[in-house]
Design a protein around this motif. Structure first.
Motif, PDB file in Angstrom:
ATOM      1  N   GLU A  10       0.706  -1.240   0.036  1.00 28.70           N
ATOM      2  CA  GLU A  10      -0.055   0.049   0.007  1.00 28.70           C
ATOM      3  C   GLU A  10       0.771   1.190   0.038  1.00 28.70           C
ATOM      4  OE1 GLU A  10      -3.232   0.215  -0.548  1.00 28.70           O
ATOM      5  OE2 GLU A  10      -3.182  -1.871  -0.755  1.00 28.70           O
ATOM      6  N   SER A  11       2.038   1.006   0.288  1.00 30.44           N
ATOM      7  CA  SER A  11       3.003   2.309   0.275  1.00 30.44           C
ATOM      8  C   SER A  11       3.062   3.138  -1.083  1.00 30.44           C
ATOM      9  CB  SER A  11       4.566   2.128   0.452  1.00 30.44           C
ATOM     10  OG  SER A  11       5.101   0.937  -0.514  1.00 30.44           O
ATOM     11  N   VAL A  12       2.569   2.240  -2.247  1.00 27.01           N
ATOM     12  CA  VAL A  12       2.380   2.790  -3.552  1.00 27.01           C
ATOM     13  C   VAL A  12       1.677   3.933  -3.663  1.00 27.01           C
ATOM     14  CG1 VAL A  12       1.764   2.244  -6.334  1.00 27.01           C
ATOM     15  CG2 VAL A  12       2.841   0.329  -4.727  1.00 27.01           C
ATOM     16  N   LYS A  13       0.661   4.056  -2.816  1.00 31.06           N
ATOM     17  CA  LYS A  13      -0.116   5.174  -2.790  1.00 31.06           C
ATOM     18  C   LYS A  13       0.335   6.572  -2.379  1.00 31.06           C
ATOM     19  CE  LYS A  13      -4.355   2.432  -2.153  1.00 31.06           C
ATOM     20  NZ  LYS A  13      -5.424   2.209  -1.106  1.00 31.06           N
ATOM     21  N   GLN A  14       1.637   6.385  -1.741  1.00 27.02           N
ATOM     22  CA  GLN A  14       2.287   7.445  -1.228  1.00 27.02           C
ATOM     23  C   GLN A  14       3.394   7.946  -2.146  1.00 27.02           C
ATOM     24  OE1 GLN A  14       1.015   5.434   1.418  1.00 27.02           O
ATOM     25  NE2 GLN A  14      -0.211   7.295   1.498  1.00 27.02           N
ATOM     26  N   MET A  15       3.553   7.271  -3.133  1.00 25.40           N
ATOM     27  CA  MET A  15       4.810   7.306  -3.935  1.00 25.40           C
ATOM     28  C   MET A  15       4.432   8.500  -5.162  1.00 25.40           C
ATOM     29  SD  MET A  15       6.271   3.690  -5.228  1.00 25.40           S
ATOM     30  CE  MET A  15       7.420   2.942  -4.266  1.00 25.40           C
ATOM     31  N   THR A  16       5.103   9.316  -5.616  1.00 30.20           N
ATOM     32  CA  THR A  16       4.839  10.328  -6.643  1.00 30.20           C
ATOM     33  C   THR A  16       4.920   9.561  -7.793  1.00 30.20           C
ATOM     34  OG1 THR A  16       7.334  10.800  -7.138  1.00 30.20           O
ATOM     35  CG2 THR A  16       6.325  12.068  -5.241  1.00 30.20           C
ATOM     36  N   GLU A  17       4.184  10.106  -8.747  1.00 29.04           N
ATOM     37  CA  GLU A  17       4.222   9.612 -10.419  1.00 29.04           C
ATOM     38  C   GLU A  17       5.613   9.442 -10.816  1.00 29.04           C
ATOM     39  OE1 GLU A  17       2.652  10.970 -14.559  1.00 29.04           O
ATOM     40  OE2 GLU A  17       1.918  11.926 -13.025  1.00 29.04           O
ATOM     41  N   TYR A  18       6.604  10.269 -10.642  1.00 25.74           N
ATOM     42  CA  TYR A  18       7.743  10.117 -11.207  1.00 25.74           C
ATOM     43  C   TYR A  18       8.452   8.532 -10.479  1.00 25.74           C
ATOM     44  CZ  TYR A  18      12.946  10.373 -11.294  1.00 25.74           C
ATOM     45  OH  TYR A  18      14.515  10.290 -11.769  1.00 25.74           O
ATOM     46  N   GLN A  48       1.037  10.179 -21.659  1.00 26.46           N
ATOM     47  CA  GLN A  48       0.919  10.326 -19.955  1.00 26.46           C
ATOM     48  C   GLN A  48       1.495   9.261 -19.285  1.00 26.46           C
ATOM     49  OE1 GLN A  48      -1.035  12.472 -18.276  1.00 26.46           O
ATOM     50  NE2 GLN A  48      -1.408  13.455 -20.346  1.00 26.46           N
ATOM     51  N   LEU A  49       1.716   7.963 -19.637  1.00 28.37           N
ATOM     52  CA  LEU A  49       2.336   7.034 -19.064  1.00 28.37           C
ATOM     53  C   LEU A  49       4.020   7.131 -18.742  1.00 28.37           C
ATOM     54  CD1 LEU A  49       0.832   3.611 -20.532  1.00 28.37           C
ATOM     55  CD2 LEU A  49       0.702   4.589 -18.276  1.00 28.37           C
ATOM     56  N   ASN A  50       4.676   7.953 -19.904  1.00 31.41           N
ATOM     57  CA  ASN A  50       5.959   8.140 -19.953  1.00 31.41           C
ATOM     58  C   ASN A  50       6.296   9.500 -19.531  1.00 31.41           C
ATOM     59  OD1 ASN A  50       7.211   5.423 -21.081  1.00 31.41           O
ATOM     60  ND2 ASN A  50       5.331   5.925 -21.973  1.00 31.41           N
ATOM     61  N   ARG A  51       5.344  10.104 -18.898  1.00 34.54           N
ATOM     62  CA  ARG A  51       5.455  11.690 -18.704  1.00 34.54           C
ATOM     63  C   ARG A  51       6.584  12.428 -18.106  1.00 34.54           C
ATOM     64  NH1 ARG A  51       0.272  14.720 -16.617  1.00 34.54           N
ATOM     65  NH2 ARG A  51       0.565  13.541 -14.756  1.00 34.54           N
ATOM     66  N   MET A  52       7.068  11.489 -17.108  1.00 37.37           N
ATOM     67  CA  MET A  52       8.116  11.860 -16.159  1.00 37.37           C
ATOM     68  C   MET A  52       9.406  11.279 -16.223  1.00 37.37           C
ATOM     69  SD  MET A  52       6.026  13.594 -13.052  1.00 37.37           S
ATOM     70  CE  MET A  52       7.523  14.533 -12.551  1.00 37.37           C
ATOM     71  N   PHE A  53       9.084   9.812 -16.776  1.00 37.53           N
ATOM     72  CA  PHE A  53      10.224   8.838 -16.766  1.00 37.53           C
ATOM     73  C   PHE A  53       9.844   7.925 -17.595  1.00 37.53           C
ATOM     74  CE2 PHE A  53      13.073   5.634 -15.383  1.00 37.53           C
ATOM     75  CZ  PHE A  53      14.260   6.259 -15.086  1.00 37.53           C
ATOM     76  N   LYS A  54      10.791   7.220 -18.510  1.00 35.81           N
ATOM     77  CA  LYS A  54      10.509   6.245 -19.464  1.00 35.81           C
ATOM     78  C   LYS A  54      10.094   4.932 -18.880  1.00 35.81           C
ATOM     79  CE  LYS A  54      12.057   3.997 -23.610  1.00 35.81           C
ATOM     80  NZ  LYS A  54      13.469   3.762 -24.491  1.00 35.81           N
ATOM     81  N   VAL A  55       8.913   4.546 -18.658  1.00 39.25           N
ATOM     82  CA  VAL A  55       8.422   3.430 -18.036  1.00 39.25           C
ATOM     83  C   VAL A  55       8.685   2.245 -18.482  1.00 39.25           C
ATOM     84  CG1 VAL A  55       6.271   1.939 -17.095  1.00 39.25           C
ATOM     85  CG2 VAL A  55       6.348   4.434 -17.274  1.00 39.25           C
ATOM     86  N   PHE A  56       8.693   2.188 -19.814  1.00 34.96           N
ATOM     87  CA  PHE A  56       8.906   0.792 -20.437  1.00 34.96           C
ATOM     88  C   PHE A  56      10.387   0.491 -21.053  1.00 34.96           C
ATOM     89  CE2 PHE A  56       4.215   1.244 -20.811  1.00 34.96           C
ATOM     90  CZ  PHE A  56       3.938   0.231 -20.117  1.00 34.96           C
ATOM     91  N   PRO A  57      11.421   0.115 -20.464  1.00 35.45           N
ATOM     92  CA  PRO A  57      12.874   0.082 -20.883  1.00 35.45           C
ATOM     93  C   PRO A  57      12.756  -0.656 -22.067  1.00 35.45           C
ATOM     94  CG  PRO A  57      12.622  -1.402 -19.112  1.00 35.45           C
ATOM     95  CD  PRO A  57      11.240  -0.810 -19.296  1.00 35.45           C
TER      96      PRO A  57
END
Length: 287
Positions: A10-18, A48-57
């Motif tokens: 549940e700590s995921v909910k506290q993470m930022t989008e980045y 939107q999925l890759n807005r701040m960091f490239k999600v899929f390497p």
């Protein structure tokens, strides 16, 4: 992130989008992966999925991202090496196979006097569905409860010369009005209150139906038994998709409603004043 990593922290909910995007990237960087983004509607989803960091390497190890959509512009919009594969509609024989399994199943053929006439009309009606599986299933389910050659012939002669979307609306409206009572029609429209593609747990759904007073009192049956028979009726008519059955009793345990049918339920529920839906999100894609 929870789906990809398999962790329900549940700590995921506290993470930022980045932080979430970076975490997914780190997890996938160690693997060869296939990620499926199902039923995408908006052209900017990839951005939107890759807005701040490239999600899929891209590790050049055969990993792939599969995106499914009903909108061609969404598929063509992805700004990366992409192969767009348009799905073909079903051919006549496959269409008839699906259609006949619904309207003329083997166990019913023996009780029909002139099965040849029904098959002749059925093949013509299946062809009218233009290779669309949902149309074939829903119309077939409707006709299986109306084994009258004149009704089949009338539907064929009155078939609207319209586009797919309008054709589906006509088929769904006909199936909706053919439901045996207003209680069952209310139960169907109630699916508009669920998010699209949501997997619905049937015992919970039954509790909601009963709380809303959609389930009538029936002699010699509990409300739960009547409600469960409603779920079975909707499944037999292809108005809901069975996801999982109970291994102990064979009961339908979870269901899902097709996206096109979900849209129709929302539209019909609004027109009837049955309910309205709101899609307010805080800068994120919502369902």
């Amino acid at each position: 992130m929870k789906q990809i990593t398999g962790h329900n922290d549940e700590s995921v909910k506290q993470m930022t989008e980045y932080e979430v995007e970076k975490k997914i990237n780190e997890f996938l960087s160690q693997k060869r992966y296939l990620v499926v983004l199902d039923d995408v509607w908006e052209t900017d989803t990839w951005e939107q999925l890759n807005r701040m960091f490239k999600v899929f390497p891209d590790e050049s190890n055969g990993s792939r991202v599969l995106l499914t959509t009903r909108k061609k512009d969404v598929a063509n919009h992805i700004q990366m090496p992409t192969y767009v594969h348009p799905l073909k509609k079903l051919d006549e024989e496959k269409s008839w196979e699906i259609f006949s399994s619904k309207d003329l199943p083997t166990y019913k053929r023996y009780a029909i006097r002139d099965v040849g006439e029904f098959e002749k009309l059925g093949r013509k009606l299946a062809k009218k569905c233009d290779g669309l599986p949902l149309a074939l299933g829903v119309l077939g389910g409707y006709l299986s409860r109306n084994l009258n050659a004149q009704i089949w012939s009338d539907i064929l002669s009155d078939w609207p010369a319209t586009k797919d979307g309008q054709m589906m609306s006509v088929i769904l409206a006909r199936s909706y009005m053919d439901l045996p009572n207003h209680h069952l029609r209310s139960c169907l429209l109630y699916f508009a209150s669920f998010p699209e593609d949501y997997e619905i747990y049937v015992p919970h759904l039954i509790e909601l139906w009963i709380a809303e007073s959609f389930i009538p009192h029936t002699p010699n049956h509990t409300l739960e038994e009547t409600a469960r028979s409603y779920v079975t009726e909707l499944a037999q008519r292809s108005l809901v998709q069975v996801v999982r059955r109970s291994t102990a009793h064979g009961w339908i345990e979870t269901i899902r409603i097709h996206g096109i049918l979900h849209d129709w339920c929302i539209k019909e529920a609004r027109q009837d004043g049955f309910l309205d839906t709101s899609n307010k999100t805080s800068g994120q894609a919502g369902a």
